[in-house]
Write an enzyme that holds these catalytic residues in place. Structure first.
Site, PDB file in Angstrom:
ATOM      1  N   VAL A   1     -27.360   3.943  11.674  1.00 57.11           N
ATOM      2  CA  VAL A   1     -28.388   3.790  12.703  1.00 57.11           C
ATOM      3  C   VAL A   1     -28.029   4.617  13.941  1.00 57.11           C
ATOM      4  O   VAL A   1     -28.890   5.257  14.551  1.00 57.11           O
ATOM      5  CB  VAL A   1     -28.586   2.301  13.085  1.00 57.11           C
ATOM      6  CG1 VAL A   1     -29.573   2.157  14.237  1.00 57.11           C
ATOM      7  CG2 VAL A   1     -29.053   1.501  11.875  1.00 57.11           C
ATOM      8  N   CYS A   2     -26.758   4.635  14.296  1.00 47.08           N
ATOM      9  CA  CYS A   2     -26.314   5.290  15.534  1.00 47.08           C
ATOM     10  C   CYS A   2     -26.750   6.753  15.650  1.00 47.08           C
ATOM     11  O   CYS A   2     -27.230   7.159  16.711  1.00 47.08           O
ATOM     12  CB  CYS A   2     -24.808   5.153  15.693  1.00 47.08           C
ATOM     13  SG  CYS A   2     -24.265   3.427  15.815  1.00 47.08           S
TER      14      CYS A   2
END
Length: 177
Positions: A44-45
């Site tokens: 996600v980052c």
């Protein structure tokens, strides 16, 4: 409760291809987005970091900067920043990637996830005098909306300049993202 004052230190950061020391004091006079994220080399980052990079112009037009913060070392940040986006990397990251080595920044806001050993996916927005104006956190598996962060900066700016409130769904008349 927002902290009234922030403890500031020097932090190592990977910035424009180099390892440098930065301080929050370096950004007085600008809106500062502290974008805490769990770990480098995750899934996600990079979607968030790349979106922050893609919208750098929108932040700069608002006199705002973004500091990407995790407890991973600047050397890990540097390695991740050398990997192309197509391979889940953050090559071309437009903002400093800060190493919160002692967890000082995330602990000031209560954003360190002891159980998992990393910062929570959180956003803190500081006003030009570095006072805290916004704090939010997302579940680690859910990315934040960078467009919403821009809207919040617009609302904070409007409030700072006009002393007026911004009700739910308030939007700036400036449609420039």
């Amino acid at each position: 409760m927002f902290p009234k004052t922030l403890t500031d230190s020097k932090y190592k950061a990977f910035v424009d291809g180099e390892i440098k020391e930065i301080s929050l004091q370096d950004y007085i006079g600008k809106y500062v987005v502290l974008a805490f994220y769990p770990l480098d080399f995750t899934f996600v980052c990079p979607t968030e970091i790349n979106r922050f990079s893609d919208l750098k112009g929108a932040f700069l037009r608002r006199n705002a900067v973004v500091l990407l913060i995790s407890c991973d070392s600047v050397y890990t940040h540097k390695a991740w920043a050398s990997i192309p986006r197509e391979q889940n990397g953050v090559l071309g990251t437009a903002w400093p990637m800060v190493w919160d080595a002692k967890r000082e920044l995330c602990n000031q806001f209560g954003l360190y996830d002891e159980e998992n050993g990393h910062p929570m996916r959180s956003t803190v927005i500081l006003a030009k005098d570095l006072s805290v104006r916004h704090i939010s956190s997302n579940y680690h598996a859910i990315g934040r909306s960078v467009d919403e962060i821009i809207r919040l900066i617009d609302a904070i700016t409007f409030n700072d300049e006009n002393g007026d409130i911004c009700p739910a769904e308030w939007r700036s008349e400036n449609k420039d993202n």
